[in-house]
Design an enzyme around this catalytic site. Structure first.
Site, short mmCIF file in Angstrom:
data_model
loop_
_atom_site.label_atom_id
_atom_site.label_comp_id
_atom_site.label_asym_id
_atom_site.label_seq_id
_atom_site.Cartn_x
_atom_site.Cartn_y
_atom_site.Cartn_z
N TYR A 1 41.40 -36.09 10.89
CA TYR A 1 41.32 -35.07 12.35
C TYR A 1 39.79 -35.20 12.57
O TYR A 1 39.21 -35.60 13.70
CB TYR A 1 41.91 -33.80 12.24
CG TYR A 1 41.31 -32.92 13.46
CD1 TYR A 1 41.72 -33.32 14.84
CD2 TYR A 1 40.66 -31.75 13.22
CE1 TYR A 1 41.37 -32.31 15.87
CE2 TYR A 1 40.10 -31.06 14.22
CZ TYR A 1 40.40 -31.29 15.58
OH TYR A 1 40.15 -30.57 16.74
N LYS B 1 37.54 -36.99 15.70
CA LYS B 1 36.80 -36.29 16.81
C LYS B 1 35.41 -36.66 16.75
O LYS B 1 34.66 -36.68 17.81
CB LYS B 1 37.15 -34.69 16.73
CG LYS B 1 38.52 -34.06 16.98
CD LYS B 1 38.84 -34.37 18.23
CE LYS B 1 38.17 -33.49 19.27
NZ LYS B 1 38.92 -33.59 20.72
P1 NAD Z 1 47.06 -29.14 21.38
O1 NAD Z 1 47.44 -29.75 20.07
O2 NAD Z 1 47.60 -27.73 21.33
O3 NAD Z 1 47.22 -29.46 22.81
C1 NAD Z 1 46.81 -31.06 22.71
C2 NAD Z 1 47.43 -31.47 24.01
O4 NAD Z 1 47.27 -32.88 24.38
C3 NAD Z 1 49.09 -31.45 24.29
O5 NAD Z 1 49.32 -30.99 25.41
C4 NAD Z 1 49.50 -32.80 24.10
O6 NAD Z 1 50.66 -33.07 24.83
C5 NAD Z 1 48.27 -33.53 24.76
N1 NAD Z 1 47.81 -34.89 24.29
C6 NAD Z 1 48.11 -35.45 23.35
N2 NAD Z 1 48.02 -36.64 23.25
C7 NAD Z 1 47.82 -37.05 24.25
C8 NAD Z 1 47.70 -38.21 25.18
N3 NAD Z 1 47.51 -39.50 24.35
N4 NAD Z 1 47.54 -38.49 26.41
C9 NAD Z 1 47.69 -37.34 27.00
N5 NAD Z 1 47.97 -36.17 26.45
C10 NAD Z 1 47.91 -36.06 25.26
O7 NAD Z 1 45.38 -28.79 21.11
P2 NAD Z 1 44.53 -27.75 21.28
O8 NAD Z 1 44.31 -26.55 20.30
O9 NAD Z 1 44.79 -27.14 22.96
O10 NAD Z 1 43.02 -28.61 21.39
C11 NAD Z 1 42.68 -28.94 22.69
C12 NAD Z 1 41.41 -29.77 22.38
O11 NAD Z 1 40.29 -28.68 21.89
C13 NAD Z 1 41.13 -30.79 21.25
O12 NAD Z 1 40.58 -31.64 21.92
C14 NAD Z 1 40.84 -30.08 20.05
O13 NAD Z 1 40.13 -31.18 19.33
C15 NAD Z 1 39.82 -29.12 20.42
N6 NAD Z 1 39.55 -27.94 19.85
C16 NAD Z 1 40.68 -27.39 19.38
C17 NAD Z 1 40.32 -26.14 18.41
C18 NAD Z 1 41.43 -25.20 18.06
O14 NAD Z 1 41.34 -24.42 17.46
N7 NAD Z 1 42.71 -25.29 18.66
C19 NAD Z 1 39.03 -25.71 18.32
C20 NAD Z 1 38.04 -26.70 18.84
C21 NAD Z 1 38.07 -27.68 19.64
#
Ligand code: NAD
Ligand code: TYD
Length: 350
Positions: free
Chosen positions: A149, A153
């Site tokens: 992962y 990223k």
């Molecule tokens: P999540 O897994 O809850 O949501 C991801 C969303 O992306 C989903 O709605 C999914 O359907 C969509 N998706 C996945 N593949 C796709 C594709 N190929 N085309 C279009 N849509 C697609 O993730 P999250 O926790 O909301 O994280 C969102 C972003 O924030 C990510 O980039 C993650 O790396 C980053 N992030 C998350 C956290 C955390 O703690 N959750 C912390 C820092 C950064």
């Protein structure tokens, strides 16, 4: 910022961000592009004529270009990703496709259509793992990702920077710590444990539970992202974090205490008795901590919610949204995931 494309807006942070914008920025128009993978849910987003939903994949460049053109998009905020470390260990391929190739396709589309701002939402996990006395990650800490992962990223962050330097793409990046709050898919630590505790099921703490994460309530993350979009300098990276870094076991104990208080009739009280130590995650990063001086100094942002306040709001939300939770728990994918990730983990005596 007038016409915004939000990728991954049906997921946890994306949905909170769209809801925040609809509430706090009454003139912006939003288009959400989401593939609705297991983690994305249409019902996470309110029905609103200022929020148009497009079901599609970020890897489909023709579709992305069509959206940018037809909706005169000026700002693209990129959340879409495969986001769960444990899934990246059991099946890394989708991470490479969406997180790397998908980001590349978006960058190409944004470059072709000359959009005014591309904001890439990234993670603190690209910096690797800290020792107990190491200083917190800053924006200049060298990248050292250690899971599929975080490696995917990190690759996407590098691509965004390459497009800034080579093509002059007006992009910004934010690296944020662990989020929690409403709409988080219940495979992640906090919602998984809340739901297991309510059902009287074991709370599977990996390894010794002494791993440290920097926790941020999701609404604070949304405010930080808007600060970067409205006041951030193009080409810059901003660290975002909660400024609070408890051990996993402490977090689990803390929300067990909140559950005991909010559910005084629960037959599973005290919920902390459900804690079980299980086989660790391979390559488990020991400690993350974010230095957030830059965003505070330059943009005046700092987190507003304490861990206690955020956890209370989160526990309350999961108690009040039983139908949302049930609709996920009943899916074949979720049941399969729970079996696949937890069945082989053995209890480890501490
Ligand atoms: P999540 O897994 O809850 O949501 C991801 C969303 O992306 C989903 O709605 C999914 O359907 C969509 N998706 C996945 N593949 C796709 C594709 N190929 N085309 C279009 N849509 C697609 O993730 P999250 O926790 O909301 O994280 C969102 C972003 O924030 C990510 O980039 C993650 O790396 C980053 N992030 C998350 C956290 C955390 O703690 N959750 C912390 C820092 C950064
Ligand atoms: P997670 O929510 O998966 O976020 P990340 O791995 O991206 O930090 O996990 C947060 C921490 O909780 C991490 O150290 C792994 C640990 N964890 C458990 O102990 N048990 C679990 O069942 C899960 C999902 C996570």
């Amino acid at each position: 910022m007038q016409n915004i494309l939000v990728t991954g807006g049906a997921g946890f942070i994306g949905a909170n961000f769209v809801r925040w914008l609809l509430r706090e920025r009454p003139t912006v128009k939003i288009v959400t592009l989401d593939a609705l993978t297991y983690a994305g849910r249409r019902e996470n987003l309110p029905e609103q004529n200022r929020n148009i939903f497009v079901h599609g994949n970020i890897c489909d460049r023709a579709l992305v270009e069509k959206i940018l053109r037809e909706h005169a998009i000026d700002t693209l905020v990129h959340f879409a990703a495969e986001s769960h470390v444990d899934r990246s260990i059991l099946g890394p391929e989708a991470f490479m496709q969406t997180n790397i190739v998908g980001t590349f396709q978006l960058l190409e589309a944004a470059r072709a259509l000359k959009i005014k701002r591309f904001h890439h939402v990234s993670t603190d996990e690209v910096f690797g793992s800290l020792g107990p006395n190491d200083p917190a990650f800053t924006e200049t800490t060298p990248y050292d990702p250690r899971s599929p992962y975080s490696a995917s990223k990190a690759a996407s962050d590098h691509l965004v920077r390459a497009y800034v330097h080579t093509f002059g793409l007006p992009a910004t990046i934010s690296n944020c710590s662990n989020n929690y709050g409403p709409f988080q898919f219940p495979e992640k630590l906090i919602p998984l444990m809340i739901l297991n505790a309510l059902a009287g099921k074991p709370l599977p703490v990996y390894g010794d539970g002494q791993q440290v994460r920097d926790w941020l309530y999701v609404e604070d993350h949304c405010e930080a992202l808007v600060a970067v979009l409205e006041k951030g300098r193009v080409g810059e990276t901003y660290n975002i974090g909660g400024g609070v870094q408890p051990k996993n076991l402490e977090v689990v104990r803390q929300f067990c205490g909140i559950l005991d208080e909010l559910c005084p009739q629960s037959p599973h009280k005290p919920h902390a008795n459900l804690i079980r130590f299980v086989t660790d995650r391979p390559g488990h990063d020991r400690r993350y901590a974010m230095n957030i001086d830059k965003i505070e100094r330059e943009l005046g942002w700092r987190p507003r919610f304490s861990l206690e306040q955020g956890l209370r709001l989160t526990v309350r939300w999961y108690l009040d949204n039983a139908a949302w939770v049930k609709s996920i728990q009943q899916t074949g994918d979720f049941k399969q995931w729970m079996n696949r990730n937890y069945d082989k983990r053995e209890e480890v005596k501490q």
